[in-house]
Write an enzyme that holds these catalytic residues in place. Structure first.
Site, PDB file in Angstrom:
ATOM      1  N   ASP A  80      38.503 -62.698  11.234  1.00 19.59           N
ATOM      2  CA  ASP A  80      40.009 -62.942  10.553  1.00 19.59           C
ATOM      3  C   ASP A  80      40.695 -63.408  11.674  1.00 19.59           C
ATOM      4  OD1 ASP A  80      38.748 -61.579   8.329  1.00 19.59           O
ATOM      5  OD2 ASP A  80      39.865 -59.717   8.710  1.00 19.59           O
ATOM      6  N   LEU A  81      42.018 -63.868  11.151  1.00 20.25           N
ATOM      7  CA  LEU A  81      42.871 -64.493  12.098  1.00 20.25           C
ATOM      8  C   LEU A  81      43.409 -63.438  13.000  1.00 20.25           C
ATOM      9  CD1 LEU A  81      44.934 -67.101  12.519  1.00 20.25           C
ATOM     10  CD2 LEU A  81      46.647 -65.961  11.139  1.00 20.25           C
TER      11      LEU A  81
END
Length: 310
Positions: free
Chosen positions: A137-138
């Site tokens: 994920d970011l």
């Protein structure tokens, strides 16, 4: 081109090169066909040979893998060196900082890990086809593994599917854990009406997360986690569903009862994202078979988060 060399052992003598490449070396028919039509793509003792040639003990078989591809040529260079943790002729492992995307997407066209790698490879005059083996994920920091060509990507993907490639995560989760280890197996699906969020749902895809409490603090705990599946937001969703959302996780924290006791915005300083870090990856070198373990250092923002609670 990427050259691979194999020393033929006693148990392998009598096999044709076609049989060896498919049964022993693990190449697909398409890959073998590509080698056949590549100049000096298949050589025995330095001489080009047909795949019907039979092997003898002590033979040295050399094959060339096609690695040059236009599939990564579109990537713009992000002129910042990636934090490389491990690299060989076939794979590269990079430590992704929190807040950086793995691949270009809406809003992130050049400032991604893939763009950093494009800069690194061009700077070193390497023509590489970039394949990420899993993503983060970011907000998540830690190890991302990339293959440098399709053959390596295919083998690493198989390792991921059969469990030989294993990734370990560290997370700081809210609350007091009654059990020091456990398994969460709620199926995960997109949350109806949301563009980003996932949820535990009987209609979702199977998901299995194993956790172990490394240290219990006053308001939270440091957990080590391993996954049997790789669903979107899996750790974040499972821990929130269990009543222990990740500290700093603005997306899922407010969905739990913890919000009455612990404020994700204020209870810990120094953490402005979900406190999740891919700390270790173990896999087998896709052509040599050697087991490789790569570790990423614990990030500073998560350290500060824990020290405040001690």
């Amino acid at each position: 081109m990427n050259k691979k060399t194999y020393l033929i052992e006693k148990a392998e003598k009598g096999l044709t090169i076609q049989q060896y490449l498919k049964q022993i070396a693990g190449f697909s028919n398409a890959q073998i066909r590509s080698m056949k039509f590549t100049e000096n793509g298949i050589c025995l003792g330095g001489q080009r040979v047909r795949v019907t040639t039979r092997l003898s003990e002590g033979d040295v078989l050399e094959v060339l893998l096609e690695t040059k591809s236009s599939s990564s040529a579109h990537l713009l260079s992000f002129e910042q060196m990636p934090d490389i943790l491990y690299e060989d002729a076939d794979v590269i492992a990079v430590n992704k900082p929190a807040g950086m995307a793995v691949h270009p997407s809406h809003g992130h066209y050049q400032d991604t890990l893939a763009n950093q790698l494009a800069y690194y490879f061009r700077k070193n005059t390497q023509q590489v086809e970039i394949h990420s083996i899993g993503r983060l994920d970011l907000e998540t920091s830690g190890i991302v593994l990339f293959a440098k060509h399709r053959a390596a990507a295919a083998r690493l993907s198989r390792q991921r599917e059969d469990g030989r490639l294993q990734k370990t995560y560290l997370a700081i989760c809210s609350g007091i854990f009654a059990e020091k280890n456990g398994t969460l197996n709620g199926a995960i699906a997109p949350l109806p009406g949301s563009l980003m969020k996932m949820c535990v749902s009987k209609d979702g895809k199977p998901a299995v997360t194993h956790y172990q409490v490394q240290k219990q603090y006053m308001e939270a705990a440091l957990l080590q986690l391993t996954l049997e599946t790789g669903r979107t937001h899996q750790i974040r969703v499972h821990m929130a569903d269990a009543g222990h959302p990740l500290i700093g996780d603005r997306l899922y924290f407010a969905d739990t009862d913890q919000k009455a006791d612990v404020d994700a915005e204020n209870c810990f300083t120094g953490i402005k994202r979900a406190a999740l870090h891919a700390s270790r990856i173990c896999f087998y070198q896709p052509f040599e078979g050697k087991r490789i373990t790569v570790e990423a250092p614990f990030p500073e923002d998560m350290k500060k988060c824990l020290f405040r609670d001690e």
